[in-house]
Design a protein around this motif. Sequence first.
Motif, PDB file in Angstrom:
ATOM      1  N   MET A   1      17.305  49.781  36.848  1.00  0.00           N
ATOM      2  CA  MET A   1      16.006  49.145  36.398  1.00  0.00           C
ATOM      3  C   MET A   1      15.986  47.800  37.307  1.00  0.00           C
ATOM      4  SD  MET A   1      15.626  49.020  32.200  1.00  0.00           S
ATOM      5  CE  MET A   1      17.365  48.559  31.863  1.00  0.00           C
ATOM      6  N   PRO A   2      14.496  47.579  37.815  1.00  0.00           N
ATOM      7  CA  PRO A   2      14.257  46.424  38.654  1.00  0.00           C
ATOM      8  C   PRO A   2      14.627  45.135  37.786  1.00  0.00           C
ATOM      9  CG  PRO A   2      12.233  47.509  37.935  1.00  0.00           C
ATOM     10  CD  PRO A   2      13.408  48.348  37.579  1.00  0.00           C
ATOM     11  N   VAL A   3      15.201  44.182  38.691  1.00  0.00           N
ATOM     12  CA  VAL A   3      15.286  42.953  38.157  1.00  0.00           C
ATOM     13  C   VAL A   3      14.006  41.689  38.500  1.00  0.00           C
ATOM     14  CG1 VAL A   3      16.862  40.762  38.392  1.00  0.00           C
ATOM     15  CG2 VAL A   3      17.880  43.035  38.605  1.00  0.00           C
ATOM     16  N   ILE A   4      13.654  41.098  37.593  1.00  0.00           N
ATOM     17  CA  ILE A   4      12.865  40.087  37.919  1.00  0.00           C
ATOM     18  C   ILE A   4      13.535  38.616  37.810  1.00  0.00           C
ATOM     19  CG2 ILE A   4      10.595  38.905  37.084  1.00  0.00           C
ATOM     20  CD1 ILE A   4       9.944  41.432  35.562  1.00  0.00           C
ATOM     21  N   LYS A   5      13.669  38.018  39.066  1.00  0.00           N
ATOM     22  CA  LYS A   5      14.150  36.707  39.076  1.00  0.00           C
ATOM     23  C   LYS A   5      13.016  35.703  38.635  1.00  0.00           C
ATOM     24  CE  LYS A   5      16.814  33.589  41.888  1.00  0.00           C
ATOM     25  NZ  LYS A   5      17.603  33.328  43.213  1.00  0.00           N
ATOM     26  N   GLN A  88      -1.069  42.188  34.737  1.00  0.00           N
ATOM     27  CA  GLN A  88      -1.413  43.155  35.671  1.00  0.00           C
ATOM     28  C   GLN A  88      -0.662  43.770  36.729  1.00  0.00           C
ATOM     29  OE1 GLN A  88      -4.693  44.509  35.019  1.00  0.00           O
ATOM     30  NE2 GLN A  88      -4.338  43.352  33.343  1.00  0.00           N
ATOM     31  N   VAL A  89       0.588  43.290  36.951  1.00  0.00           N
ATOM     32  CA  VAL A  89       1.525  43.608  37.674  1.00  0.00           C
ATOM     33  C   VAL A  89       2.639  44.563  37.026  1.00  0.00           C
ATOM     34  CG1 VAL A  89       3.398  42.816  39.375  1.00  0.00           C
ATOM     35  CG2 VAL A  89       1.445  41.181  39.092  1.00  0.00           C
ATOM     36  N   MET A  90       2.779  45.706  37.540  1.00  0.00           N
ATOM     37  CA  MET A  90       3.486  46.780  37.017  1.00  0.00           C
ATOM     38  C   MET A  90       4.532  47.044  37.782  1.00  0.00           C
ATOM     39  SD  MET A  90       2.090  47.437  34.390  1.00  0.00           S
ATOM     40  CE  MET A  90       0.318  46.905  33.589  1.00  0.00           C
ATOM     41  N   LEU A  91       6.014  46.776  37.199  1.00  0.00           N
ATOM     42  CA  LEU A  91       7.080  46.753  37.836  1.00  0.00           C
ATOM     43  C   LEU A  91       7.327  48.351  38.584  1.00  0.00           C
ATOM     44  CD1 LEU A  91       9.658  45.157  35.458  1.00  0.00           C
ATOM     45  CD2 LEU A  91       8.701  44.286  37.688  1.00  0.00           C
ATOM     46  N   GLY A  92       7.792  48.497  39.560  1.00  0.00           N
ATOM     47  CA  GLY A  92       7.926  49.656  40.131  1.00  0.00           C
ATOM     48  C   GLY A  92       9.433  49.699  40.351  1.00  0.00           C
ATOM     49  N   GLN A  93      10.111  50.065  41.465  1.00  0.00           N
ATOM     50  CA  GLN A  93      11.576  50.247  41.566  1.00  0.00           C
ATOM     51  C   GLN A  93      12.160  49.041  42.358  1.00  0.00           C
ATOM     52  OE1 GLN A  93      13.244  52.802  40.416  1.00  0.00           O
ATOM     53  NE2 GLN A  93      11.296  53.681  39.485  1.00  0.00           N
ATOM     54  N   ASP A  94      11.450  48.146  42.681  1.00  0.00           N
ATOM     55  CA  ASP A  94      11.922  47.138  43.540  1.00  0.00           C
ATOM     56  C   ASP A  94      12.055  45.810  42.894  1.00  0.00           C
ATOM     57  OD1 ASP A  94      11.845  48.217  46.411  1.00  0.00           O
ATOM     58  OD2 ASP A  94       9.826  48.670  45.852  1.00  0.00           O
ATOM     59  N   ASP A  95      12.988  44.944  43.219  1.00  0.00           N
ATOM     60  CA  ASP A  95      13.262  43.695  42.676  1.00  0.00           C
ATOM     61  C   ASP A  95      12.057  42.623  42.868  1.00  0.00           C
ATOM     62  OD1 ASP A  95      15.254  44.830  41.398  1.00  0.00           O
ATOM     63  OD2 ASP A  95      16.821  43.795  42.748  1.00  0.00           O
ATOM     64  N   LEU A  96      11.889  41.772  41.900  1.00  0.00           N
ATOM     65  CA  LEU A  96      10.810  40.796  42.280  1.00  0.00           C
ATOM     66  C   LEU A  96      11.253  39.289  42.033  1.00  0.00           C
ATOM     67  CD1 LEU A  96       7.860  42.120  40.284  1.00  0.00           C
ATOM     68  CD2 LEU A  96       8.121  42.324  42.860  1.00  0.00           C
TER      69      LEU A  96
END
Length: 112
Positions: A1-5, A88-96
């Motif tokens: 799962m991607p991480v949102i910092k 509106q920003v949908m998570l993909g596979q990459d961290d943000l």
Amino acid sequence: MPVIKVLPHPEFCPAGAEVRAAPGTSVCEALLDNGIAIEHACDMSCACTTCHVIVRQGFNTLEDPEEEEEDLLDKAWGLEPQSRLSCQVMLGQDDLTVEIPKYTINHARENH
């Protein structure tokens, strides 16, 4: 799962945070689900700018915004080239890495 910092924000996340969410989840939903009470006056319907975030890392991995989002962003406080509406920003596979701006335009909360 991607991480949102999430970078530190004096009201919503004073110490900063890192949250995980499944791909396909909006950044706004992921923050709310993890106790970060980002404003979302329109209930995530892309009708305001209260969930505005600045994507500091990972911006180029996101899908382009729809015209409706771009039009709303023009009204956001502190607009930057990497600004997005978190609903509106949908998570993909990459961290943000995201920054919640210091101010938001929320007429309902401002007692106008």
